[in-house]
Design an enzyme around this catalytic site. Structure first.
Site, PDB file in Angstrom:
ATOM      1  N   TYR A  58       0.792  -1.249   0.053  1.00  0.00           N
ATOM      2  CA  TYR A  58      -0.087  -0.015   0.049  1.00  0.00           C
ATOM      3  C   TYR A  58       0.980   1.129  -0.110  1.00  0.00           C
ATOM      4  O   TYR A  58       1.369   1.639   0.917  1.00  0.00           O
ATOM      5  CB  TYR A  58      -0.971  -0.031   1.212  1.00  0.00           C
ATOM      6  CG  TYR A  58      -1.925  -1.048   1.250  1.00  0.00           C
ATOM      7  CD1 TYR A  58      -2.372  -2.119   0.514  1.00  0.00           C
ATOM      8  CD2 TYR A  58      -2.511  -1.641   2.535  1.00  0.00           C
ATOM      9  CE1 TYR A  58      -2.864  -3.183   0.166  1.00  0.00           C
ATOM     10  CE2 TYR A  58      -3.383  -2.720   2.689  1.00  0.00           C
ATOM     11  CZ  TYR A  58      -3.427  -3.447   1.707  1.00  0.00           C
ATOM     12  OH  TYR A  58      -4.463  -4.401   1.747  1.00  0.00           O
ATOM     13  N   SER A 156      -2.593 -14.971   3.309  1.00  0.00           N
ATOM     14  CA  SER A 156      -3.559 -14.052   2.483  1.00  0.00           C
ATOM     15  C   SER A 156      -3.430 -14.688   1.324  1.00  0.00           C
ATOM     16  O   SER A 156      -2.373 -14.966   0.685  1.00  0.00           O
ATOM     17  CB  SER A 156      -3.206 -12.350   2.776  1.00  0.00           C
ATOM     18  OG  SER A 156      -4.074 -11.971   2.031  1.00  0.00           O
ATOM     19  N   ASN A 157      -4.700 -14.779   0.726  1.00  0.00           N
ATOM     20  CA  ASN A 157      -4.708 -15.228  -0.788  1.00  0.00           C
ATOM     21  C   ASN A 157      -4.053 -16.831  -1.114  1.00  0.00           C
ATOM     22  O   ASN A 157      -3.858 -16.952  -2.117  1.00  0.00           O
ATOM     23  CB  ASN A 157      -3.993 -14.475  -1.532  1.00  0.00           C
ATOM     24  CG  ASN A 157      -4.845 -12.706  -1.478  1.00  0.00           C
ATOM     25  OD1 ASN A 157      -5.812 -12.683  -1.977  1.00  0.00           O
ATOM     26  ND2 ASN A 157      -3.888 -11.991  -0.986  1.00  0.00           N
ATOM     27  N   GLN A 176      -6.765 -14.589   5.573  1.00  0.00           N
ATOM     28  CA  GLN A 176      -7.349 -13.409   4.667  1.00  0.00           C
ATOM     29  C   GLN A 176      -7.681 -13.612   3.430  1.00  0.00           C
ATOM     30  O   GLN A 176      -6.899 -14.024   2.677  1.00  0.00           O
ATOM     31  CB  GLN A 176      -6.695 -11.877   5.029  1.00  0.00           C
ATOM     32  CG  GLN A 176      -7.522 -10.796   4.516  1.00  0.00           C
ATOM     33  CD  GLN A 176      -6.606  -9.470   4.657  1.00  0.00           C
ATOM     34  OE1 GLN A 176      -6.482  -8.641   3.833  1.00  0.00           O
ATOM     35  NE2 GLN A 176      -6.142  -9.110   5.914  1.00  0.00           N
ATOM     36  N   TYR A 204     -11.709  -9.703   2.568  1.00  0.00           N
ATOM     37  CA  TYR A 204     -11.410  -8.344   2.386  1.00  0.00           C
ATOM     38  C   TYR A 204     -12.341  -8.145   1.026  1.00  0.00           C
ATOM     39  O   TYR A 204     -12.937  -9.044   0.510  1.00  0.00           O
ATOM     40  CB  TYR A 204      -9.975  -8.153   1.922  1.00  0.00           C
ATOM     41  CG  TYR A 204      -9.347  -8.924   0.595  1.00  0.00           C
ATOM     42  CD1 TYR A 204      -9.647  -8.651  -0.686  1.00  0.00           C
ATOM     43  CD2 TYR A 204      -8.459 -10.062   0.897  1.00  0.00           C
ATOM     44  CE1 TYR A 204      -8.973  -9.453  -1.652  1.00  0.00           C
ATOM     45  CE2 TYR A 204      -7.752 -10.784  -0.034  1.00  0.00           C
ATOM     46  CZ  TYR A 204      -8.163 -10.480  -1.309  1.00  0.00           C
ATOM     47  OH  TYR A 204      -7.767 -10.904  -2.416  1.00  0.00           O
ATOM     48  N   PHE A 205     -12.454  -7.004   0.529  1.00  0.00           N
ATOM     49  CA  PHE A 205     -13.596  -6.463  -0.486  1.00  0.00           C
ATOM     50  C   PHE A 205     -14.956  -6.571   0.117  1.00  0.00           C
ATOM     51  O   PHE A 205     -15.587  -7.161  -0.627  1.00  0.00           O
ATOM     52  CB  PHE A 205     -13.295  -7.102  -1.785  1.00  0.00           C
ATOM     53  CG  PHE A 205     -12.103  -6.430  -2.521  1.00  0.00           C
ATOM     54  CD1 PHE A 205     -11.379  -5.283  -2.287  1.00  0.00           C
ATOM     55  CD2 PHE A 205     -11.191  -7.295  -3.430  1.00  0.00           C
ATOM     56  CE1 PHE A 205     -10.272  -5.042  -2.852  1.00  0.00           C
ATOM     57  CE2 PHE A 205     -10.367  -6.924  -4.175  1.00  0.00           C
ATOM     58  CZ  PHE A 205      -9.783  -5.539  -3.791  1.00  0.00           C
ATOM     59  N   PRO A 206     -15.156  -6.403   1.418  1.00  0.00           N
ATOM     60  CA  PRO A 206     -16.679  -6.791   1.521  1.00  0.00           C
ATOM     61  C   PRO A 206     -17.693  -5.921   1.210  1.00  0.00           C
ATOM     62  O   PRO A 206     -18.707  -6.532   1.140  1.00  0.00           O
ATOM     63  CB  PRO A 206     -16.494  -6.069   3.425  1.00  0.00           C
ATOM     64  CG  PRO A 206     -15.545  -5.351   3.331  1.00  0.00           C
ATOM     65  CD  PRO A 206     -14.246  -5.650   2.388  1.00  0.00           C
ATOM     66  N   SER A 209     -16.165  -3.431  -4.027  1.00  0.00           N
ATOM     67  CA  SER A 209     -15.881  -2.056  -4.917  1.00  0.00           C
ATOM     68  C   SER A 209     -17.360  -1.219  -4.785  1.00  0.00           C
ATOM     69  O   SER A 209     -17.512  -0.578  -5.712  1.00  0.00           O
ATOM     70  CB  SER A 209     -15.506  -2.320  -6.421  1.00  0.00           C
ATOM     71  OG  SER A 209     -14.432  -3.043  -6.101  1.00  0.00           O
ATOM     72  N   LYS A 215     -24.681   1.725  -3.322  1.00  0.00           N
ATOM     73  CA  LYS A 215     -23.931   2.992  -4.001  1.00  0.00           C
ATOM     74  C   LYS A 215     -24.348   3.299  -5.236  1.00  0.00           C
ATOM     75  O   LYS A 215     -24.275   4.551  -5.915  1.00  0.00           O
ATOM     76  CB  LYS A 215     -22.411   2.972  -3.735  1.00  0.00           C
ATOM     77  CG  LYS A 215     -21.662   3.368  -2.732  1.00  0.00           C
ATOM     78  CD  LYS A 215     -20.326   3.348  -2.671  1.00  0.00           C
ATOM     79  CE  LYS A 215     -19.466   4.162  -3.567  1.00  0.00           C
ATOM     80  NZ  LYS A 215     -18.029   4.203  -3.220  1.00  0.00           N
TER      81      LYS A 215
END
Length: 312
Positions: A58, A156-157, A176, A204-206, A209, A215
């Site tokens: 990040y 993760s992944n 994760q 993750y990505f709960p 997007s 939205k």
């Protein structure tokens, strides 16, 4: 707000955490500023959002650096449970995935410096590489755990096979993975394994997007080149059907005086395999809004309605 313990660890946290890929994440969000990231973190501190998820990539590095600066400035390090991740190694302009024990040891040491701390609460192998035996990679983290440099071990992944290999000695605390109501593949194999082996699963990505946050409408369009257009749930008729599904949650949300996003977060927290969620945020008000999920109770009928609505 009642804290929860991330299973098989001694980490006690607010079940609504914070994903920080927008903190220092100009490579993903060009309009984000470092100051906005700092304000986001200070809001999280003030709202007792005490489980922060970051990663080397990040920024790269910048998210960890800003977190370190804010915690040093506020003196709140011991009030925050920090999770970070590594696997990306940059060599002569190229990025490779590396799980070698020596690389992971160095990655932890470098993350400690950026975060301005002498321990990391939860350290993940961010992505699996092709060559390193996964139990050897996790074994390196276990040695760092025994030294007090990290408190819990995550991956993760990973596929089920990679997770099984990583957990050969029973050292993995957290898995994760990509999971939301539009992407439920892990329910077939990963979630049963983590539940049976007392490993906490953190999705993750709960919000997929923003699609699961309510939205968008059927009239929403995205500019050419928008990364969302590459995702199957945003393509053509699938997008229209998915918006329609999400809209069916509005009556539940309105009946509880919240937004659809909080209903979604509450649904995850009602799953036996999940202890905490880490929704990302770009604005301070999103941190506050997400917390309202802690106040929700879904009835069994509501939980099953949502489960069946998105069950394909």
């Amino acid at each position: 707000m009642e804290k929860v313990t991330i299973r098989s660890t001694d980490l006690k946290v607010n079940p609504i955490g914070l994903g920080t890929n927008a903190v220092g994440g100009q490579m993903f969000y060009p309009n984000i500023t470092d100051d906005a990231g700092r304000d986001l973190l200070k809001t999280a501190i003030n709202q007792e959002v005490d489980f922060w998820d970051t990663a080397f990539i990040y920024g790269p590095k910048r998210s960890e650096e800003i977190i370190g600066e804010v915690l040093a400035e506020t003196g709140k390090r011991n009030e925050i449970v920090l999770a970070t991740k590594a696997a990306h190694e940059m060599i002569r302009g190229e990025t490779i995935i590396n799980n070698h024990p020596q690389f992971l040891e160095r990655a932890v040491e470098e993350a400690l410096k950026r975060l301005q701390t002498d321990y990391i609460d939860l350290f993940y192998i961010h992505f699996p590489d092709e060559d390193t035996p996964k139990y050897e990679a996790v074994g390196a983290l276990q040695r760092l755990k025994e030294k007090g440099m990290i408190r819990a071990i995550g991956v993760s992944n990973f596929s089920l096979e990679q997770l099984q290999e990583a957990n050969k000695d029973g050292y993995v605390n957290v898995m994760q993975g990509h999971y939301n109501l539009f992407n439920r593949k892990v329910e077939e194999d990963i979630l049963p394994y983590t539940y049976d082996h007392n490993i906490s699963f953190i999705p993750y990505f709960p919000f997929a997007s923003g699609l699961l946050a309510g939205k968008y409408t059927k009239d929403t369009t995205f500019e050419e080149g928008d990364l969302r257009l590459k995702k199957p749930e945003f393509k053509g008729d699938a997008f229209l059907k998915n918006v329609e599904k999400v809209e069916k949650l509005r009556s539940i949300a309105e009946g509880k005086g919240v937004d659809i996003a909080q209903v979604i977060l509450s649904w995850y927290l009602h799953c036996d395999e999940i202890d905490v969620v880490i929704p990302g945020a770009k604005r301070s008000e999103q941190v506050v809004e997400n917390l309202r999920a802690n106040e929700l109770f879904l009835t069994e009928d509501e939980f099953l309605f949502i489960d069946e609505l998105f069950d394909e």
